[in-house]
Design a protein around this motif. Structure first.
Motif, PDB file in Angstrom:
ATOM      1  N   GLN A 120       0.821  -1.201   0.000  1.00  0.00           N
ATOM      2  CA  GLN A 120       0.000   0.000   0.000  1.00  0.00           C
ATOM      3  C   GLN A 120       0.862   1.262   0.000  1.00  0.00           C
ATOM      4  N   ASN A 121       2.136   1.146   0.375  1.00  0.00           N
ATOM      5  CA  ASN A 121       3.041   2.298   0.396  1.00  0.00           C
ATOM      6  C   ASN A 121       3.544   2.677  -0.983  1.00  0.00           C
ATOM      7  N   ALA A 122       3.859   1.670  -1.783  1.00  0.00           N
ATOM      8  CA  ALA A 122       4.615   1.881  -3.009  1.00  0.00           C
ATOM      9  C   ALA A 122       3.928   2.832  -3.976  1.00  0.00           C
ATOM     10  N   VAL A 123       2.649   2.603  -4.243  1.00  0.00           N
ATOM     11  CA  VAL A 123       1.937   3.446  -5.205  1.00  0.00           C
ATOM     12  C   VAL A 123       1.861   4.885  -4.702  1.00  0.00           C
ATOM     13  N   GLY A 124       1.614   5.055  -3.393  1.00  0.00           N
ATOM     14  CA  GLY A 124       1.568   6.396  -2.826  1.00  0.00           C
ATOM     15  C   GLY A 124       2.896   7.117  -2.965  1.00  0.00           C
ATOM     16  N   LEU A 125       4.001   6.403  -2.687  1.00  0.00           N
ATOM     17  CA  LEU A 125       5.327   7.003  -2.831  1.00  0.00           C
ATOM     18  C   LEU A 125       5.618   7.369  -4.280  1.00  0.00           C
ATOM     19  N   ALA A 126       5.228   6.486  -5.201  1.00  0.00           N
ATOM     20  CA  ALA A 126       5.432   6.770  -6.628  1.00  0.00           C
ATOM     21  C   ALA A 126       4.614   7.985  -7.057  1.00  0.00           C
ATOM     22  N   ASN A 127       3.382   8.080  -6.556  1.00  0.00           N
ATOM     23  CA  ASN A 127       2.548   9.244  -6.882  1.00  0.00           C
ATOM     24  C   ASN A 127       3.187  10.537  -6.380  1.00  0.00           C
ATOM     25  N   ILE A 128       3.711  10.502  -5.155  1.00  0.00           N
ATOM     26  CA  ILE A 128       4.381  11.687  -4.603  1.00  0.00           C
ATOM     27  C   ILE A 128       5.577  12.064  -5.468  1.00  0.00           C
ATOM     28  N   CYS A 129       6.341  11.063  -5.881  1.00  0.00           N
ATOM     29  CA  CYS A 129       7.523  11.304  -6.710  1.00  0.00           C
ATOM     30  C   CYS A 129       7.149  11.925  -8.056  1.00  0.00           C
ATOM     31  N   ILE A 130       6.150  11.357  -8.732  1.00  0.00           N
ATOM     32  CA  ILE A 130       5.745  11.869 -10.053  1.00  0.00           C
ATOM     33  C   ILE A 130       5.177  13.274  -9.929  1.00  0.00           C
ATOM     34  N   LEU A 131       4.332  13.502  -8.921  1.00  0.00           N
ATOM     35  CA  LEU A 131       3.757  14.834  -8.727  1.00  0.00           C
ATOM     36  C   LEU A 131       4.841  15.853  -8.392  1.00  0.00           C
ATOM     37  N   SER A 132       5.811  15.471  -7.562  1.00  0.00           N
ATOM     38  CA  SER A 132       6.916  16.378  -7.226  1.00  0.00           C
ATOM     39  C   SER A 132       7.717  16.727  -8.471  1.00  0.00           C
ATOM     40  N   THR A 133       7.961  15.734  -9.314  1.00  0.00           N
ATOM     41  CA  THR A 133       8.687  15.980 -10.563  1.00  0.00           C
ATOM     42  C   THR A 133       7.912  16.944 -11.454  1.00  0.00           C
ATOM     43  N   MET A 134       6.600  16.746 -11.553  1.00  0.00           N
ATOM     44  CA  MET A 134       5.765  17.628 -12.368  1.00  0.00           C
ATOM     45  C   MET A 134       5.808  19.060 -11.847  1.00  0.00           C
ATOM     46  N   VAL A 135       5.723  19.221 -10.519  1.00  0.00           N
ATOM     47  CA  VAL A 135       5.778  20.562  -9.936  1.00  0.00           C
ATOM     48  C   VAL A 135       7.106  21.232 -10.273  1.00  0.00           C
ATOM     49  N   LEU A 136       8.207  20.518 -10.072  1.00  0.00           N
ATOM     50  CA  LEU A 136       9.533  21.091 -10.297  1.00  0.00           C
ATOM     51  C   LEU A 136       9.738  21.494 -11.752  1.00  0.00           C
ATOM     52  N   ILE A 137       9.353  20.613 -12.685  1.00  0.00           N
ATOM     53  CA  ILE A 137       9.564  20.922 -14.108  1.00  0.00           C
ATOM     54  C   ILE A 137       8.619  22.026 -14.573  1.00  0.00           C
ATOM     55  N   LEU A 138       7.343  21.940 -14.177  1.00  0.00           N
ATOM     56  CA  LEU A 138       6.371  22.956 -14.593  1.00  0.00           C
ATOM     57  C   LEU A 138       6.773  24.350 -14.117  1.00  0.00           C
ATOM     58  N   VAL A 139       7.053  24.470 -12.843  1.00  0.00           N
ATOM     59  CA  VAL A 139       7.354  25.788 -12.275  1.00  0.00           C
ATOM     60  C   VAL A 139       8.671  26.331 -12.820  1.00  0.00           C
ATOM     61  N   SER A 140       9.715  25.491 -12.869  1.00  0.00           N
ATOM     62  CA  SER A 140      11.024  25.974 -13.341  1.00  0.00           C
ATOM     63  C   SER A 140      10.980  26.421 -14.799  1.00  0.00           C
ATOM     64  N   THR A 141      10.279  25.664 -15.655  1.00  0.00           N
ATOM     65  CA  THR A 141      10.192  26.066 -17.063  1.00  0.00           C
ATOM     66  C   THR A 141       9.320  27.305 -17.230  1.00  0.00           C
ATOM     67  N   ALA A 142       8.214  27.383 -16.479  1.00  0.00           N
ATOM     68  CA  ALA A 142       7.330  28.552 -16.584  1.00  0.00           C
ATOM     69  C   ALA A 142       8.066  29.820 -16.163  1.00  0.00           C
ATOM     70  N   VAL A 143       8.791  29.745 -15.050  1.00  0.00           N
ATOM     71  CA  VAL A 143       9.538  30.915 -14.573  1.00  0.00           C
ATOM     72  C   VAL A 143      10.635  31.282 -15.566  1.00  0.00           C
ATOM     73  N   SER A 144      11.355  30.277 -16.083  1.00  0.00           N
ATOM     74  CA  SER A 144      12.434  30.529 -17.040  1.00  0.00           C
ATOM     75  C   SER A 144      11.914  31.219 -18.294  1.00  0.00           C
ATOM     76  N   MET A 145      10.795  30.731 -18.811  1.00  0.00           N
ATOM     77  CA  MET A 145      10.250  31.290 -20.049  1.00  0.00           C
ATOM     78  C   MET A 145       9.777  32.728 -19.845  1.00  0.00           C
ATOM     79  N   TYR A 146       9.198  32.996 -18.688  1.00  0.00           N
ATOM     80  CA  TYR A 146       8.707  34.362 -18.484  1.00  0.00           C
ATOM     81  C   TYR A 146       9.864  35.336 -18.245  1.00  0.00           C
ATOM     82  N   ILE A 147      10.836  34.937 -17.412  1.00  0.00           N
ATOM     83  CA  ILE A 147      11.985  35.812 -17.168  1.00  0.00           C
ATOM     84  C   ILE A 147      12.798  35.998 -18.450  1.00  0.00           C
TER      85      ILE A 147
END
Length: 664
Positions: A278-305
């Motif tokens: 029951q842990n594994a899927v939750g941990l994987a979800n946290i990992c994928i969502l964290s990756t999405m947040v990091l890439i989305l925000v960093s690229t959005a900020v880079s493109m605007y600046i």
């Protein structure tokens, strides 16, 4: 039983389970609010039907899909924690029909509270979001506060459907379970998982494949084509490794006697191992969502600046005028119009460049540049081929070296040199008399989707013959062929003077060449394109931050529910350990060890994902014109640091809550 009894039971249950219900209701309210605001911006008449409206429409679809998945997923935590309680109700005499009515009433209360509060907050914050978007778009739009009936109806339908689906899922879980199973529902999955070596190897292979694609992709065009394949492989690999690879690692740690037989490691490793299903899927979800947040925000900020850098890359000169077909009389008229406009606006021309050019697509096949459509060519072998007569090259550079028949000067737009002494175009081979380091027409950059190559040929007649060859062998429409297969004049320059004068100059030339429709003339102005440019990248920045916040919210809630759920699961185990002699200090150390190991593994994995993805995302941004790699690196590093700090705060809060539950 009367309906008031079910209502009272539902309210009592929600109050009693506030630790799980309050975050769920809070997430539902925010999801409703975010959808309402985004849909309202999309359909608002002031937004028009341009690029920004289209981007907002895509974001609205993403929000709907994500909200459905996320709320359905968090609801599964709720029903898991409620199984024991529902089982007790069943044993005490409530039929499954009675329990179903109670669950229906609970869902209605949660749905009404969530949708109602979400709509209210959406209405209150719509104007603020309008203001924020307009600031990012960098141009004036009439700000009007409006609540569209279509947005309200759409919100009610979509989230009503989502809550209905979660209700059906809960009823199905209750109907298929026996009272004894419900009583022990929170302990499901407490058997030691088997070692799935094949799945672990599959995860390693797919993750490695995704990393390999990201690290070895060279051209921006290839990055565009392979990015989604790499993402799919990394997602599959992440889930497989968390599900199977984590079990392999934990069992390896258990075999390590020096590590395992310590009080803080023994309990944490054994506890994680037995609950890894029951842990594994939750941990994987946290990992994928964290990756999405990091890439989305960093690229959005880079493109605007970096928007100004991208604008300059897209328009190297402030103004460019292209006349096709090249006509000497028309060229003189264009220059006269430009000179008069500059005089009237009080500006001066700088860095003027004027030359004739023939342009066509070319595909490299076995080292030969083919100018006609024949067979299937991979896009990474495509070039844009520009041919300039030596006469114009001399005028622009002052170079007096004469080209002989069968010789060319060659220049590539890529940082890498061509590096060969000959170049074959169709059946004719040219000797490269000199490969140029620079050319006034275009600078070197790897930002092009399709690389460019310039050939300086001895005379204009040879360029005309190649364009005629393309015309005769092309399958394009007649109108397109006539337009493309002609020599053109390219006239570009910068302006010096006041900002007002340069803007007036841009508009004056636009009136002459566009509004009055001067035949055969294409006009581009960096200043006049600025509004549309910022509309696109400001909109993308807004969407990136908006979706990043939503994914961040999901990450925090999944972490919270995971910690709360595990706290209740571990409470009995730690109570037993206290009774057999484990001190409170050892319990705390064991809890911190387990929570830290589980909690930071997804973050570290996400940082590795982002680090590997940096290479391919950098090339994707180059396609959009952002070639400022240090800026993108700084934005990525900054985003990771801020996210890690926020992640650490969430760790402290949830670890404290976990410890409270365990010690109740």
């Amino acid at each position: 039983m009367s309906s008031s009894i079910y209502r009272k039971l539902a309210v009592t249950n929600i109050k009693k389970n506030y630790k799980t219900y309050v975050p769920y209701i809070f997430a539902s309210i925010l999801a409703v609010m975010m959808y309402f605001i985004m849909h309202g911006l999309t359909v608002n008449e002031g937004m028009g039907q341009g690029t920004v409206s289209m981007v907002l429409g895509y974001a609205t679809t993403i929000i709907v899909v994500f909200a459905a998945i996320f709320l359905f997923y968090t609801n599964s935590f709720l029903i898991k924690r409620r199984k024991k309680e529902i089982g007790i109700y069943n044993i005490l005499g409530m039929t499954k029909g009675n329990i179903a009515k109670m669950l229906i009433m609970e869902t209605i209360i949660v749905a009404v509270a969530s949708i109602g509060a979400g709509l209210l907050l959406g209405i209150l914050f719509s104007k603020l979001m309008w203001w924020a978007l307009i600031q990012l778009l960098n141009y004036e739009v009439r700000l009007e506060f409006a609540v569209y009936p279509s947005t309200v109806v759409s919100t009610l339908i979509i989230f009503g459907a989502i809550f209905t689906m979660t209700l059906f899922y809960n009823l199905l879980q209750m109907r298929l379970s026996k009272p004894v199973e419900l009583l022990h529902g929170t302990n499901a999955g407490e058997r030691e998982p088997k070692t799935k070596m094949l799945l672990a190897l599959f995860g390693a292979a797919t993750l490695g494949g995704g990393y390999f694609i990201a690290l070895t992709t060279e051209s921006p065009l290839a990055a565009l084509m392979s990015f989604f394949v790499a993402v799919l492989l990394v997602v599959l690999g992440t889930y497989a490794l968390f599900v199977a690879g984590s079990v392999v690692i934990l069992k390896a740690l258990r075999k390590n006697k020096k590590f395992y037989y310590k009080s803080r490691h023994f309990t944490s490793v054994s506890g994680m191992l037995y609950r890894m299903k029951q842990n594994a899927v939750g941990l994987a979800n946290i990992c994928i969502l964290s990756t999405m947040v990091l890439i989305l925000v960093s690229t959005a900020v880079s493109m605007y600046i970096g928007a100004e850098d991208m604008l300059n890359a897209r328009f190297p000169k402030e103004i460019e005028i292209v006349q096709s077909p090249a006509d000497e009389q028309g060229r003189k008229e264009i220059q006269h119009i430009v000179a008069e406009a500059a005089k009237d606006c009080g500006v001066a021309l700088e860095d003027e460049a004027l030359h004739r050019c023939g342009a066509t697509a070319a595909f490299v096949e076995d080292g030969v540049f083919r100018l006609r459509e024949r067979g299937n060519y991979a896009l990474q072998n495509a070039y844009e081929l520009y041919m300039i007569p030596q006469e114009d090259y001399k005028d622009m550079t002052g170079d007096t070296e004469e080209l002989k028949d069968g010789e060319v000067f060659l220049y590539t737009t890529t940082p890498e040199m061509y590096g060969k002494s000959e170049i074959q175009v169709e059946d004719k081979t040219y000797h490269v008399a000199r490969e140029l380091d620079a050319l006034w027409a275009e600078g070197k950059s790897d930002a092009r989707v399709v690389p460019g190559m310039y050939l300086v040929l001895p005379d204009i007649e040879e360029i005309e013959s190649w364009l005629q060859f393309v015309y005769e062998h092309s399958n394009m429409q007649e109108e397109w062929k006539r337009d493309i297969c002609q020599i053109r004049y390219e006239y570009s320059f910068n302006l010096s003077g006041t900002e007002e004068g340069r803007t007036d100059m841009a508009w004056a030339l636009r009136k002459k060449f566009v509004s009055e429709e001067m035949e055969g003339v294409r006009y581009d102005s960096r200043e006049l394109e600025r509004q549309q440019f910022y509309a696109l990248y400001g909109g993308l920045f807004f969407i990136g931050i908006y979706l990043g916040m939503m994914f961040l919210l999901a990450t925090v809630l999944i972490i919270y529910y995971k910690q709360i759920s595990e706290g209740y699961d571990d409470r009995e185990r730690y109570q037993i350990m206290k009774k057999v002699g484990m001190s409170g200090r050892e319990v705390r150390r064991s809890i911190k060890s387990q929570v830290r190991m589980v909690f930071f593994l997804p973050l570290l994995t996400a940082i590795v994902h982002v680090s590997v993805a940096f290479s391919v995302v950098k090339k994707l941004l180059a396609v959009l014109g952002l070639i400022n790699v240090p800026l993108f690196f700084a934005c990525t590093a900054g985003t990771i640091v801020v996210f890690a700090v926020f992640y650490g705060i969430v760790f402290q809060v949830t670890a404290k809550e976990y410890y409270k539950i365990v010690n109740e």
